[in-house]
Design a protein around this motif. Structure first.
Motif, PDB file in Angstrom:
ATOM      1  N   LYS A 124      46.848  56.368  25.373  1.00  0.00           N
ATOM      2  CA  LYS A 124      47.067  55.116  24.642  1.00  0.00           C
ATOM      3  C   LYS A 124      48.545  54.764  24.677  1.00  0.00           C
ATOM      4  O   LYS A 124      49.378  55.613  24.937  1.00  0.00           O
ATOM      5  CB  LYS A 124      46.630  55.295  23.193  1.00  0.00           C
ATOM      6  CG  LYS A 124      45.159  55.583  23.070  1.00  0.00           C
ATOM      7  CD  LYS A 124      44.720  55.491  21.652  1.00  0.00           C
ATOM      8  CE  LYS A 124      43.209  55.713  21.601  1.00  0.00           C
ATOM      9  NZ  LYS A 124      42.623  55.171  20.401  1.00  0.00           N
TER      10      LYS A 124
ATOM     11  N   ALA B 274      51.061  45.090  18.505  1.00  0.00           N
ATOM     12  CA  ALA B 274      50.740  46.461  18.869  1.00  0.00           C
ATOM     13  C   ALA B 274      49.302  46.783  18.476  1.00  0.00           C
ATOM     14  O   ALA B 274      49.047  47.393  17.457  1.00  0.00           O
ATOM     15  CB  ALA B 274      51.719  47.400  18.202  1.00  0.00           C
TER      16      ALA B 274
ATOM     17  N   THR C  12      45.633  48.393  19.773  1.00  0.00           N
ATOM     18  CA  THR C  12      45.020  49.225  20.796  1.00  0.00           C
ATOM     19  C   THR C  12      43.561  49.447  20.406  1.00  0.00           C
ATOM     20  O   THR C  12      43.128  49.029  19.337  1.00  0.00           O
ATOM     21  CB  THR C  12      45.799  50.545  20.937  1.00  0.00           C
ATOM     22  OG1 THR C  12      45.163  51.345  21.920  1.00  0.00           O
ATOM     23  CG2 THR C  12      45.847  51.319  19.638  1.00  0.00           C
TER      24      THR C  12
ATOM     25  N   PHE D 108      41.171  51.472  18.823  1.00  0.00           N
ATOM     26  CA  PHE D 108      41.206  52.632  17.948  1.00  0.00           C
ATOM     27  C   PHE D 108      39.919  53.446  18.069  1.00  0.00           C
ATOM     28  O   PHE D 108      38.844  52.896  18.258  1.00  0.00           O
ATOM     29  CB  PHE D 108      41.400  52.192  16.499  1.00  0.00           C
ATOM     30  CG  PHE D 108      42.724  51.529  16.286  1.00  0.00           C
ATOM     31  CD1 PHE D 108      43.875  52.288  16.186  1.00  0.00           C
ATOM     32  CD2 PHE D 108      42.821  50.152  16.214  1.00  0.00           C
ATOM     33  CE1 PHE D 108      45.096  51.681  16.007  1.00  0.00           C
ATOM     34  CE2 PHE D 108      44.035  49.537  16.042  1.00  0.00           C
ATOM     35  CZ  PHE D 108      45.184  50.306  15.944  1.00  0.00           C
TER      36      PHE D 108
ATOM     37  N   HIS E 180      51.203  51.078  11.911  1.00  0.00           N
ATOM     38  CA  HIS E 180      49.792  50.793  11.609  1.00  0.00           C
ATOM     39  C   HIS E 180      48.999  52.097  11.471  1.00  0.00           C
ATOM     40  O   HIS E 180      49.106  52.977  12.311  1.00  0.00           O
ATOM     41  CB  HIS E 180      49.186  49.931  12.716  1.00  0.00           C
ATOM     42  CG  HIS E 180      47.777  49.528  12.432  1.00  0.00           C
ATOM     43  ND1 HIS E 180      47.472  48.449  11.639  1.00  0.00           N
ATOM     44  CD2 HIS E 180      46.592  50.082  12.784  1.00  0.00           C
ATOM     45  CE1 HIS E 180      46.144  48.342  11.539  1.00  0.00           C
ATOM     46  NE2 HIS E 180      45.604  49.325  12.230  1.00  0.00           N
TER      47      HIS E 180
ATOM     48  N   GLU F 258      44.284  57.504  12.691  1.00  0.00           N
ATOM     49  CA  GLU F 258      45.018  57.204  13.922  1.00  0.00           C
ATOM     50  C   GLU F 258      46.266  56.415  13.556  1.00  0.00           C
ATOM     51  O   GLU F 258      46.207  55.456  12.776  1.00  0.00           O
ATOM     52  CB  GLU F 258      44.138  56.394  14.875  1.00  0.00           C
ATOM     53  CG  GLU F 258      44.776  56.238  16.236  1.00  0.00           C
ATOM     54  CD  GLU F 258      43.788  55.721  17.282  1.00  0.00           C
ATOM     55  OE1 GLU F 258      42.570  55.741  17.025  1.00  0.00           O
ATOM     56  OE2 GLU F 258      44.260  55.303  18.337  1.00  0.00           O
TER      57      GLU F 258
ATOM     58  N   SER G  65      49.348  54.148  14.886  1.00  0.00           N
ATOM     59  CA  SER G  65      49.812  53.358  16.020  1.00  0.00           C
ATOM     60  C   SER G  65      51.172  52.758  15.676  1.00  0.00           C
ATOM     61  O   SER G  65      51.304  51.991  14.730  1.00  0.00           O
ATOM     62  CB  SER G  65      48.795  52.255  16.320  1.00  0.00           C
ATOM     63  OG  SER G  65      49.250  51.486  17.405  1.00  0.00           O
TER      64      SER G  65
END
Lengths: 311, 490
Positions: free
Chosen positions: B110, B120, B122, B124, B149, B163, B165
């Motif tokens: 990632k 930003a 992605t 998840f 995030h 997660e 980010s």
């Protein structure tokens, strides 16, 4: 329990006397710079060359300076409105008191009015690092311990020889009626290094006790009267800043804290950043420094709310 | 197989001395080194002409105090280390993002910083099932903090997976270190993680001094040590206050917030800036400590010492605080070692990692601070290690101020950088190991500059600490790590 009470007794009352009495600042504190062009040898540009951000300049923008144009913000394949343009939904307080016009997004870097002869320092770009002082054996530039630096207009941040800094004037009466005794701010860090953030946060401690002035940082932009922006506005934070600004109900104000949020600071003209908050929000108060001392920030906020003498 | 080149902290070598292996050998070498007790301090790429990218690894062995260096040229793709060596995962993602290389077999490919801009966002990782829900937080958070995030996969209150980010703070620091004006470099270093100005400035200054052969006066070394420990004191105190705040224990929260400022103001007494801006420069320090100032510093330090002791000890005596701290956000020693955590987060898992001990530099070669560890790996351990370190930094500062070496605080003249050299500079910042790798080209200009902030190693630790926890404990766990967003995003 006894220990808790004993500790409370021992820790005492720690709130500073400022603004009722002058702030206690360290003797090496670097505040408002003063320039004395009479000491400058003809044609010497050593200070301007030593300056890391192009804050020191002679008669207008420094040669290192390039105008920064914010490209339109593209989001999910769509180009959104003009950056910094006023959204039709936004009702902004008008400054009708004859005070300085607020620094609108249109007032970009480079639109600095031509000054008299000699060296000038753009406090919006200045890191207060004194690299210019080190480069000048004549001692034309000196940093005083004056903590008062906040202005309402971007161009007022240009320190010229023999001129008094035009410190921030209060909001007009209508806006003061709204915000003067209760100002809720949402803070947005848009590439800030955590120094401006930390010295904004410290205003909430018992030392500065921001609450006694009716100023409070709130969790949601929906609860806020305005934004306090730090950081040079990275490309990756631009959309978040735009959306946060739009989520604040009008009328609203915006405050730029630190060299990054005013001009890009040490990151000025990096392609990864947008040279400060004015690319997305119209700024009503500029508080320079890298980072500004908490007293400088508090001084600026209180001036904006008309709670300090104009001196 | 050639043996890797080993250096000590702050030592230089000719850039050409670093062994250049075939990609498969490089992988084997790194895996063996990690197996044998080394840890990846840095793993990065730089353009090597054409489509080739030269990967370089800095492998730290704390017991020996050595840094092994090895390198390999790759094109288009390489066999990922991550399946066999999890601590490589973020480094490989960074290399993939910067150079468009494919680390084949990487299980978690990632973006890291989204350097080409845009929001930003992605894809998840998502847990699906009845009563599973997702919580998204950030980039703009509730407090006055930096943006990032966080995406939680929850089952009721329990977090299955978090997660993280980042990338919102990306300002192009490493790029500008090479391409930008030299006059700006120290200011990028001081602001790349603005709460660690002294730590990063020390790592940079030592790299520049080593590459230029400059001798730093003993007095400057001592003053740098004082400044670095003051930075640690301020941040550790602030963290303990914030932890108290996150469990609703207001006495320590309010006293600690103030005492943190007392330590910051000691740094300002030294150099005028609460964050130590302008103090550390290649060749020494820019502000000296005269006897009057030294006396004031010790006097104010003594007062702050009394206050911080009283404020922090309330935490350990209060059952409601301990109930929240203990067994919250635990990380096992095994996970800590696999992820290559550093700093107080690692020491709280009983892993004795401290650059001041393992790779002593500057003043720490002559004066040692006992290493502080704890075994439990939970929020309590991370808080307690900070408290132990506070108690050990204070006598160190007193000792340094008392026995300040005579002489200048800065070397006379700046020397040019030597051509074709490489230096690895490690510093124990308050968050942990700061690693700077600097390399010059044939003309003596900076050709590569790699920065690894301790947060880069530790963010995954936070994600792991949240597994199986209540989502309401996230602020507490987050604060117990207190990682840097901008130090990660650069």
């Amino acid at each position: 329990m006894f220990d808790v009470l004993l500790a409370r007794w021992n820790q005492g009352h720690r709130t500073v006397g400022f603004p009722a009495s002058p702030p206690a600042l360290p003797d090496r504190f670097r505040g408002r710079p003063e320039v004395d062009p009479s000491k400058c040898p003809a044609g010497c540009r050593d200070c301007a060359e030593a300056c890391p951000t192009g804050a020191v300049r002679f008669d207008g923008p420094s040669p290192q300076e390039r105008p920064h144009a914010c490209p339109p913000l593209v989001w999910r394949g769509r180009t959104t409105d003009d950056p910094g343009g006023e959204s039709p939904l936004v009702v902004r307080p008008r400054h009708t008191d004859g005070g300085p016009a607020s620094g609108r997004a249109g007032e970009e870097e480079g639109e600095v009015r031509g000054g008299g002869p000699g060296v000038q320092i753009d406090l919006g770009r200045c890191l207060f690092c004194t690299d210019c002082v080190d480069a000048c054996p004549q001692g034309s530039i000196a940093y005083t311990t004056d903590h008062r630096l906040a202005t309402r207009a971007r161009e007022d941040l240009i320190a010229r020889p023999g001129e008094v800094l035009k410190l921030a004037a209060a909001l007009d009466e209508k806006a003061r009626r709204l915000f003067g005794r209760s100002l809720k701010l949402r803070q947005v860090s848009a590439g800030g290094c955590n120094a401006c953030e930390a010295d904004v946060n410290v205003l909430n401690t018992v030392v500065f006790d921001l609450g006694r002035f009716g100023i409070q940082f709130v969790a949601s932009p929906r609860h806020a009267d305005g934004l306090l922006v730090t950081g040079p506005v990275t490309d990756n934070m631009r959309l978040a800043l735009r959306k946060t600004w739009e989520a604040v109900p009008a009328p609203k104000i915006a405050i730029a804290v630190g060299a990054c949020a005013i001009s890009g600071g040490p990151y000025v003209d990096h392609p990864e950043v947008h040279n400060g908050a004015s690319c997305e929000v119209p700024i009503d108060l500029y508080i320079p420094g890298c980072p500004p001392h908490p007293v400088t920030i508090l001084d600026g906020l209180l001036r904006l709310l008309g709670r300090l003498d104009a001196k | 197989m050639t043996s890797p080149l080993t250096l000590h902290n702050g030592e230089t070598c000719a850039a050409g001395e670093v062994p250049l292996l075939a990609a498969a050998e490089f992988r084997e070498e790194v895996l063996q080194a990690v197996e044998g007790g080394r840890r990846i301090a840095a793993l990065f790429g730089r353009p090597a002409g054409g489509d080739r990218v030269r990967l370089a690894a800095v492998l730290a062995n704390g017991a020996e105090g050595t840094l092994a260096l090895t390198s390999a040229d790759v094109e288009k793709s390489f066999h990922s280390l991550t399946p066999d060596c999890p601590q490589a995962h973020l480094f490989e993602r960074e290399i993939a993002e910067q150079f468009g290389l494919v680390p084949e077999g990487h299980p978690w490919m990632k973006p890291v910083r989204f350097p080409r801009g845009g929001a930003a966002v992605t894809d998840f990782f998502r847990v699906r099932g009845e009563e599973v829900h997702e919580v998204a937080v950030g980039p703009v958070h509730a407090g006055v903090i930096e943006p990032g995030h966080f995406r939680f996969q929850c089952h009721g209150e329990e977090v299955f997976h978090l997660e993280i980010s980042l990338g919102y703070q990306h300002r192009g620091v490493e790029r500008a270190m090479i391409e930008g004006r030299e006059a700006r470099r120290i200011h990028l270093i001081e602001t790349l993680a603005g709460d660690t100005s002294i730590g990063h400035a020390m790592a940079y200054a030592r790299a520049m001094e080593a590459l230029s052969g400059a001798r730093v006066p003993a007095r400057a070394q001592a003053l740098r040590g004082i400044a670095l420990e003051l930075e640690r004191l301020a941040n550790h105190t602030g963290d303990l206050a914030a932890l108290a705040n996150d469990v609703g224990y207001l006495p320590t929260a309010s006293y600690g917030g103030r005492i943190r400022g007392d330590f910051l103001n000691l740094t300002a007494l030294l150099c005028g800036s609460r964050f130590g801006r302008g103090l550390v420069r290649p060749g020494g320090v820019r502000f000296d400590l005269d006897p009057t100032r030294a006396a004031e510093l010790v006097e104010r330090l003594d007062a702050a010492t009394r206050d911080v002791g009283e404020a922090v000890n309330l935490l350990w005596e209060t059952p409601s605080v301990m109930a929240r701290f203990e067994e919250t956000g635990s990380i096992s020693r095994e996970v800590c070692e696999q992820l290559g955590l550093v700093g107080p987060a690692a020491r709280a898992c009983g892993v004795g990692r401290d650059v001041r001990h393992e790779f002593p530099y500057g003043i720490y070669r002559f004066f040692q601070i006992p290493m502080s560890t704890w075994e439990t790996g939970d929020v309590f351990a991370r808080a307690h290690v900070r408290w132990l370190e506070i108690q050990r930094s204070i006598p160190f500062i007193r000792e340094q101020v008392k026995a300040l070496p005579e002489g200048p605080a800065r070397a006379d003249a700046a020397h040019p950088l030597e051509a074709g050299r490489l230096c690895v500079s490690l510093v124990e910042g308050w968050r942990g190991e700061i690693c700077h790798v600097a390399m010059t080209d044939a003309a003596g200009r900076l050709a590569a500059y790699k920065i690894v902030d301790p947060s880069f190693h530790n963010w995954t630790g936070l994600a792991m600490a949240l597994r199986g926890q209540q989502i309401s404990d996230f602020p507490l766990c987050n604060k117990s790590f207190n990682l840097s967003y901008c130090g990660h995003d650069l």
